[in-house]
Design an enzyme around this catalytic site. Structure first.
Site, mmCIF file in Angstrom:
data_model
loop_
_atom_site.group_PDB
_atom_site.id
_atom_site.type_symbol
_atom_site.label_atom_id
_atom_site.label_comp_id
_atom_site.label_asym_id
_atom_site.label_seq_id
_atom_site.Cartn_x
_atom_site.Cartn_y
_atom_site.Cartn_z
ATOM 1 N N CYS A 63 -0.381 4.095 2.199
ATOM 2 C CA CYS A 63 -0.110 3.896 3.627
ATOM 3 C C CYS A 63 1.372 4.121 3.948
ATOM 4 O O CYS A 63 1.710 4.730 4.956
ATOM 5 C CB CYS A 63 -0.458 2.475 4.071
ATOM 6 S SG CYS A 63 -1.963 1.808 3.383
ATOM 7 N N ASP A 64 2.264 3.593 3.125
ATOM 8 C CA ASP A 64 3.673 3.475 3.532
ATOM 9 C C ASP A 64 4.651 4.295 2.704
ATOM 10 O O ASP A 64 5.829 4.387 3.070
ATOM 11 C CB ASP A 64 4.096 1.989 3.466
ATOM 12 C CG ASP A 64 3.283 1.137 4.430
ATOM 13 O OD1 ASP A 64 2.866 1.666 5.482
ATOM 14 O OD2 ASP A 64 3.055 -0.049 4.145
ATOM 15 N N CYS A 94 0.833 -1.211 0.000
ATOM 16 C CA CYS A 94 0.000 0.000 0.000
ATOM 17 C C CYS A 94 0.864 1.256 0.000
ATOM 18 O O CYS A 94 1.387 1.661 1.047
ATOM 19 C CB CYS A 94 -0.938 -0.011 1.212
ATOM 20 S SG CYS A 94 -1.978 1.456 1.302
#
Ligand code: NAP
Length: 309
Positions: free
Chosen positions: A136-137, A133
């Site tokens: 997200c990261d 992701c």
């Protein structure tokens, strides 16, 4: 008979639980194979509003569970194996322990599972530079080269997004042509920071001994040669598998197995059955969007129940 049974314990499931519990519907939630859902597999979550300093995915889900239980939602550690969703009468969930739950309404929040390459090194470096992701990261990997695996729209989208942070993004694709839509391919190919490693499959993520990503070994499928691409992170974008197998005989789904909801609501094709979160969303797939649709499903279910005898 239960008023509402919720299937799944990710952000959508627990949000649906909080809303239906606060509406005095006394929901029962079946937590499924991965209690807490996908977020329990990540480390820091920095994009969920309300946590200025970020929060661990596990802690966020634990807080949602406690919040739902504070309003007397009951959580059952079981897996739904199959269901019976008739047009009228109780909706029945058949659980893995042989028992059944009968409910007037059901909210399906079973999520989706990212598809992984299946490499041992990939598994060992998850959350240490290997991720599924970018939203997200990605921000954890600034000014380093990054590899993205895949040739679909997700891979293009992740690669384009990652150019905000990365010094260079290399898309590794197993063929000589992308599956992604033309507009996404054009966008990616017009980005100076993106390059492509064609006809190549990942063989090994480096460096397991160092406990962080330093490179990706790929094999060219045409001449069988191997090379290492230096990188500080690897994003695997080879698709998701919605966790909807238990519903395949009764809920309408698209070709990829995502549940189809009706007219911009959370209603499925079966009365009294609602769907929320990633099992019905291949586009956004964020914790906050899952929570948002969990809220919508709770409100849809509550209003639908009010119309029933
Ligand atoms: P996808 O379209 O199924 O693409 C998966 C990609 O991963 C394919 O290029 C595939 O290669 C590759 N792949 C699969 N297994 C692999 C393996 N084991 N090793 C190496 N490569 C592998 O999945 P997606 O990109 O996640 O998209 C899913 C759906 O969501 C699509 O309908 C897509 O259009 C949609 N979507 C839309 C947007 C948007 O419009 N902004 C964004 C994201 C997703 P092959 O091509 O060789 O099969």
């Amino acid at each position: 008979m239960e008023n509402i049974a919720i299937i799944g314990s990710g952000a959508a499931g627990y949000t649906a639980a909080i809303y239906t519990a606060r509406a005095n519907l006394e929901p029962i939630l079946v937590s499924g194979q991965l209690p807490g859902g996908q977020l329990t597999q990540t480390t820091d979550v920095e994009n969920y509003p309300g946590f200025a300093d970020g929060i661990l995915g596990f802690d966020l889900m634990d807080a949602m569970r406690r919040q739902a239980e504070r309003f007397n939602c009951r959580t059952l550690s079981s897996v739904v194996k199959s269901v019976s969703f008739p047009e009228t009468g109780p909706r029945v969930l058949h659980l893995d322990d042989g028992s059944d739950i009968e409910a007037r309404a059901v909210i399906v929040c079973t999520g989706a599972t990212p598809r992984w390459l299946g490499l041992d090194s990939e598994e060992k470096l998850k959350n240490k530079g290997v991720s599924s992701c970018a939203t997200c990261d990605g921000a954890f990997f600034r000014d380093v080269p990054i590899c993205v695996i895949g040739g679909g729209d997700s891979a293009m989208e992740e690669a384009i997004f990652l150019t905000k942070f990365a010094s260079r993004v290399t898309i590794v694709h197993r063929r000589d042509q992308f599956r992604a839509s033309k507009i996404m391919v054009d966008r990616a190919m017009n980005n100076d920071k993106i390059e492509v490693c064609w006809n190549s499959v990942p063989v090994k993520c480096l460096d397991v001994d160092a406990g962080k990503v330093t490179g990706l070994v790929v094999r060219n499928v045409e001449d069988n040669t191997q090379k290492t691409i230096d990188c500080g992170a690897i994003f695997v974008a080879i698709g998701h598998i919605p966790n909807t197998a238990a519903f395949k005989d009764c809920l309408d789904m698209d070709d990829n197995g995502y549940i189809i909801t009706q007219n911009d609501s959370t209603y499925t094709n079966r009365p009294g059955v609602f769907a929320a979160g990633d099992c019905a969303d291949h586009v956004y797939r964020q914790a906050i969007t899952a929570a948002g649709t969990g809220c919508r499903a709770a409100i849809d279910a509550e209003r639908w129940l009010e119309t029933q005898d």
